[in-house]
Write a protein that holds these residues in place. Structure first.
Motif, short mmCIF file in Angstrom:
data_model
loop_
_atom_site.label_atom_id
_atom_site.label_comp_id
_atom_site.label_asym_id
_atom_site.label_seq_id
_atom_site.Cartn_x
_atom_site.Cartn_y
_atom_site.Cartn_z
N LEU A 1 0.81 -1.22 0.00
CA LEU A 1 0.00 0.00 0.00
C LEU A 1 0.84 1.27 0.00
O LEU A 1 0.32 2.35 -0.26
CB LEU A 1 -0.93 0.00 1.21
CG LEU A 1 -1.98 -1.12 1.24
CD1 LEU A 1 -2.86 -1.00 2.47
CD2 LEU A 1 -2.82 -1.10 -0.01
N ASP B 1 -5.55 2.60 -3.11
CA ASP B 1 -6.11 3.39 -2.02
C ASP B 1 -6.52 2.52 -0.84
O ASP B 1 -6.30 2.88 0.31
CB ASP B 1 -7.34 4.17 -2.52
CG ASP B 1 -7.00 5.14 -3.64
OD1 ASP B 1 -5.98 5.85 -3.51
OD2 ASP B 1 -7.74 5.19 -4.64
N VAL B 2 -7.14 1.38 -1.17
CA VAL B 2 -7.71 0.52 -0.14
C VAL B 2 -7.47 -0.93 -0.53
O VAL B 2 -7.50 -1.28 -1.72
CB VAL B 2 -9.23 0.76 -0.01
CG1 VAL B 2 -9.83 -0.16 1.03
CG2 VAL B 2 -9.52 2.20 0.35
N THR C 1 -6.01 0.60 4.91
CA THR C 1 -5.47 1.77 4.24
C THR C 1 -4.14 2.13 4.89
O THR C 1 -3.90 1.78 6.05
CB THR C 1 -6.41 2.99 4.32
OG1 THR C 1 -6.50 3.41 5.69
CG2 THR C 1 -7.80 2.65 3.83
N MET D 1 -6.45 8.65 4.42
CA MET D 1 -6.98 8.01 3.21
C MET D 1 -8.45 7.66 3.35
O MET D 1 -9.08 7.21 2.39
CB MET D 1 -6.18 6.74 2.90
CG MET D 1 -4.69 6.96 2.66
SD MET D 1 -4.38 7.89 1.15
CE MET D 1 -4.83 6.66 -0.08
N LEU D 2 -9.02 7.86 4.54
CA LEU D 2 -10.43 7.53 4.75
C LEU D 2 -11.31 8.65 4.19
O LEU D 2 -11.95 9.40 4.93
CB LEU D 2 -10.70 7.30 6.24
CG LEU D 2 -9.96 6.12 6.87
CD1 LEU D 2 -10.25 6.04 8.36
CD2 LEU D 2 -10.36 4.81 6.18
N VAL E 1 -14.28 6.13 0.58
CA VAL E 1 -13.84 4.94 1.31
C VAL E 1 -14.79 4.64 2.46
O VAL E 1 -15.16 3.49 2.70
CB VAL E 1 -12.40 5.13 1.84
CG1 VAL E 1 -12.01 3.98 2.75
CG2 VAL E 1 -11.42 5.25 0.67
N ARG F 1 -16.97 1.23 2.74
CA ARG F 1 -16.93 0.32 3.90
C ARG F 1 -18.33 0.07 4.45
O ARG F 1 -18.70 -1.07 4.75
CB ARG F 1 -16.04 0.90 4.98
CG ARG F 1 -15.87 -0.05 6.16
CD ARG F 1 -15.47 0.65 7.43
NE ARG F 1 -15.37 -0.28 8.53
CZ ARG F 1 -15.41 0.07 9.81
NH1 ARG F 1 -15.53 1.34 10.14
NH2 ARG F 1 -15.33 -0.83 10.77
#
Length: 312
Positions: A137, A143-144, A276, A281-282, A286, A290
């Protein structure tokens, strides 16, 4: 030096100016007259000018108040517009999201859910990397990642999607009709076990627990692959016994294409995480992804009536 102005003080001032009454402004804002009066005084101190001329029977804007009123309205309008824009961003996601996931899970379970996610958010693009190789990563443009097991790198942010997921020892009815079912973990020795390769390591030490005691058996077999879907398809074809994530084989177990073995033993935990490299990055995309996947997984685990088993 410009003093900080509170938005609730601005609201009191604007309502009082619109109604020509401080007590009316207090009622509309559900404040006591004393609190409203203190708010107005605080605002006048902050701007350094008297904004309203007050007497026992009347209230009117001063020249400074008339000039300041339009700026106060503009400030509150800008704040409301900002809140609306953020709310719209949460609902109408845009941009591109790169996602890495295991092969079997990605192709046969997650793909239809991701298709539905994109249909709900037409402004969002999704790039899928489906592979059982663990994505870096930090170096790869991802990204995820969806991963089984707690990441070894504690610096990564791992958010649970299916925290109670475990492995299932299973085989096809055809294989069991020809070779019979093992009654204990040690009977896996000498059986044709379908092994998965992750990186340079072969997952050949299968662990089971019963009555507080754990047994680890080193298995062998002619079939091994670095693709989890291939291992599952070998099991469906009756090639041997597999030790797979329950999420990967749940539809096959429900349909009777695979049968669970050693039911009296606890199998290895293999929780599913969304990973992540950093909390920054959240993004809204994202976070929404989730939430969507958790809802889909929860429904899927409840049974076919709650979320259909997808194998296409």
């Amino acid at each position: 030096m410009i003093k900080m102005v509170r938005t609730d003080d601005l609201q009191v001032f604007i309502r009082a100016a619109d109604n020509g009454s401080l007590s009316a402004a207090a009622r509309q804002l559900d404040l006591s007259p004393a609190v409203a009066s203190a708010a107005l005084k605080r605002l006048e101190q902050a701007v350094g000018a008297q904004l309203l001329a007050r007497s026992t029977r009347s209230l009117r804007l001063t020249l400074a108040g008339e000039r300041y009123l339009e700026h106060a309205r503009a400030a509150l309008d800008a704040l409301r517009a900002g809140s609306v824009a953020l709310a719209q961003d949460r609902q109408a996601l845009s941009g591109s999201l790169s996602l890495s996931m295991p092969s079997d899970l990605g192709r046969n379970l997650l793909r239809p859910w991701l298709d539905d996610f994109l249909l709900r958010h037409p402004g969002l693009g999704l790039q899928l990397q489906i592979s059982d190789r663990v994505a870096d990563l930090y170096r790869q443009p991802v990204d995820v990642a969806l991963r089984y097991g707690v990441p070894e790198d504690s610096a990564l942010v791992a958010l649970p999607l299916a925290p109670d997921n475990r492995r299932v020892l299973c085989a096809s009815p055809d294989y069991l009709a020809r070779h019979g079912a093992p009654a204990a973990p040690q009977e896996l020795r000498g059986r044709e076990c379908l092994r998965f390769i992750l990186g340079a390591a072969v997952h050949e030490r299968w662990s089971f627990a019963q009555g507080g005691e754990r047994q680890t058996v080193t298995v062998a077999g002619r079939w091994q692959s670095d693709d989890g879907e291939i291992v599952r398809r070998w099991a469906l074809a009756g090639r041997g016994i597999a030790y797979k994530s329950r999420l990967d084989v749940l539809a096959d177990l429900r349909a009777g294409r695979l049968l669970p073995l050693l039911d009296g033993y606890d199998t290895e935990q293999t929780p599913l995480f969304l990973v992540t490299p950093h909390r920054l990055m959240l993004s809204p995309a994202v976070v929404a992804l989730r939430a969507h996947l958790r809802q889909c997984l929860d429904g899927y685990l409840l049974g076919p009536d709650a979320a259909g088993d997808s194998l296409d």
